[in-house]
Motif scaffolding. Structure first.
Motif, PDB file in Angstrom:
ATOM      1  N   ASP A  87       0.228  -0.972   0.377  1.00  0.00           N
ATOM      2  CA  ASP A  87      -0.056   0.359   0.003  1.00  0.00           C
ATOM      3  C   ASP A  87       0.912   0.949   0.124  1.00  0.00           C
ATOM      4  OD1 ASP A  87      -2.092  -1.286  -0.302  1.00  0.00           O
ATOM      5  OD2 ASP A  87      -3.151  -1.321   1.784  1.00  0.00           O
ATOM      6  N   VAL A  88       1.679   1.359   0.910  1.00  0.00           N
ATOM      7  CA  VAL A  88       3.101   2.614   0.568  1.00  0.00           C
ATOM      8  C   VAL A  88       3.610   2.919  -0.090  1.00  0.00           C
ATOM      9  CG1 VAL A  88       2.190   2.990   3.631  1.00  0.00           C
ATOM     10  CG2 VAL A  88       4.250   0.940   2.870  1.00  0.00           C
ATOM     11  N   GLN A  89       3.829   1.625  -0.904  1.00  0.00           N
ATOM     12  CA  GLN A  89       4.421   1.527  -2.040  1.00  0.00           C
ATOM     13  C   GLN A  89       4.833   2.841  -2.903  1.00  0.00           C
ATOM     14  OE1 GLN A  89       4.453  -1.369  -4.458  1.00  0.00           O
ATOM     15  NE2 GLN A  89       6.103  -2.649  -4.358  1.00  0.00           N
ATOM     16  N   GLY A  90       5.927   3.594  -3.120  1.00  0.00           N
ATOM     17  CA  GLY A  90       6.034   5.101  -3.647  1.00  0.00           C
ATOM     18  C   GLY A  90       5.035   6.117  -2.874  1.00  0.00           C
ATOM     19  N   SER A  91       5.043   5.981  -1.911  1.00  0.00           N
ATOM     20  CA  SER A  91       4.157   7.252  -0.909  1.00  0.00           C
ATOM     21  C   SER A  91       5.385   7.789  -0.346  1.00  0.00           C
ATOM     22  CB  SER A  91       3.218   7.119  -0.198  1.00  0.00           C
ATOM     23  OG  SER A  91       2.245   6.287  -0.883  1.00  0.00           O
ATOM     24  N   TYR A  92       6.582   7.280   0.718  1.00  0.00           N
ATOM     25  CA  TYR A  92       7.169   8.107   1.351  1.00  0.00           C
ATOM     26  C   TYR A  92       8.888   8.214   0.866  1.00  0.00           C
ATOM     27  CZ  TYR A  92       2.559   7.520   4.382  1.00  0.00           C
ATOM     28  OH  TYR A  92       1.594   7.644   4.625  1.00  0.00           O
TER      29      TYR A  92
ATOM     30  N   ARG B 212      12.311  -7.334  -0.383  1.00  0.00           N
ATOM     31  CA  ARG B 212      11.904  -7.206  -1.237  1.00  0.00           C
ATOM     32  C   ARG B 212      10.779  -5.670  -1.699  1.00  0.00           C
ATOM     33  NH1 ARG B 212       6.958 -11.125  -0.602  1.00  0.00           N
ATOM     34  NH2 ARG B 212       8.665 -12.538  -0.475  1.00  0.00           N
ATOM     35  N   TYR B 213      10.526  -5.041  -1.062  1.00  0.00           N
ATOM     36  CA  TYR B 213       9.705  -4.005  -0.720  1.00  0.00           C
ATOM     37  C   TYR B 213      10.131  -2.113  -0.964  1.00  0.00           C
ATOM     38  CZ  TYR B 213       5.930  -6.532  -1.812  1.00  0.00           C
ATOM     39  OH  TYR B 213       4.376  -7.572  -1.842  1.00  0.00           O
TER      40      TYR B 213
END
Ligand SMILES: Cc1ncc(COP(=O)(O)O)c(C=O)c1O
Length: 284
Positions: free
Chosen positions: A60-65, A94-95
């Motif tokens: 969900d938080v990928q690319g947002s922080y 992985r993330y």
């Protein structure tokens, strides 16, 4: 980087490292000091040791922080269970998240040479930040963060709790000896391990619920807070000091007697405690 307590090691380092652009992803059962450390940043929590929920949050938080940091304990302070560090490290890789492990209860106790939950899972070199305390295995007062030298230097100049408060006293140097002794006198860790097995099995054979502990922290789960306080008082009257753990340290329905087994406990100590539990179970 040394702080005056384990509490400050977590709260100060996290407040220095994570800000509004970042996110902390924490296991719900982490120590209160981690929660305080996350007050200046974004935080999402996942149910205790629930890897699917952790992965969902990471997606969900990928690319947002700017920075994502997973924060867990090596050994959890109320149930004594151990985090699946290998799987959590894999998810972090992985993330693209950093991993911080508070191994306050693992160091000196867990792992072949006492290097904690990280040694048990062979991830000692793969944890980005290790935090801990001198108040458990080392029998002192103080806390630490193990981080790359540049980060440690940054923490020294950024931690308000370090800059604007007294630092550790020279007595903390005694901890160096305690650390050396873990390597030099492995018999203590072996004896602790024997004591843990003996005591845990004794409680289980009395029909008591010790949960899923894998460490020196042994809970006896009772549930009801009033009954738990009564059991604590009865044990104290019998000459046995334990920690009755109530809300808010655990959920209201999860009250328990929490004990920490030591290498210096004798069979006599452990038997006395087992007998006291047997008696209390009969009369309650
Ligand atoms: C997991 C964990 N981290 C940190 C701390 C805080 O350590 P200290 O007592 O040194 O402040 C504790 C408890 O004391 C703990 O259980």
């Amino acid at each position: 980087m040394i702080y005056t307590t384990g509490y400050t090691a977590n709260s100060a380092s996290l407040q220095s490292l994570l800000r509004k652009e970042d996110i902390a992803i924490v296991d719900m059962a982490v120590h209160a000091s981690v929660y305080e450390g996350c007050l200046l940043t974004n935080r999402k929590s996942f149910p205790h040791n629930d890897l699917q929920s952790l992965e969902r949050i990471l997606k969900d938080v990928q690319g947002s922080y700017r920075t994502k940091m997973i924060i867990i304990d090596g050994v959890y302070s109320q149930d004594g269970d151990i985090a699946p560090l290998d799987k959590i490290r894999e998810l972090a890789n992985r993330y693209g998240a950093y991993l911080m492990v508070d191994d306050a209860h693992g160091i000196g106790v867990i792992g072949k040479t006492g290097r904690g939950a990280m040694e048990l899972y062979s991830v000692i070199d793969q944890v980005d930040f290790i935090t801990g305390t001198f108040s458990k295995t080392f029998a002192g007062i103080g806390g630490y963060v193990i981080a790359p030298p540049k980060v440690a230097a940054y923490l020294k100049f950024q931690s308000r709790q370090h800059i604007f408060s007294a630092t550790s006293t020279p007595a903390v140097a005694g901890i160096i000896k305690a650390i050396e002794l873990i390597d030099q006198e492995p018999q203590w860790q072996a004896r602790l391990s024997e004591n843990i097995t003996y005591f845990k099995n004794g409680l289980i054979s009395l029909g008591l619920d010790v949960g899923i502990t894998g460490s020196a922290i042994i809970p006896v789960k009772i549930g009801d807070p009033h009954k738990t306080s009564d059991v604590g008082s009865m044990l104290l009257k019998a000459g046995i000091y334990t920690n009755p753990i109530l809300y808010p340290a655990v959920a209201k329905k999860n009250a328990r007697i929490r004990m920490s087994v030591m290498a210096t406990h004798t069979r006599e100590h452990l038997d006395k405690t087992l007998n006291a539990f047997e008696h209390i179970k009969r009369v309650m």
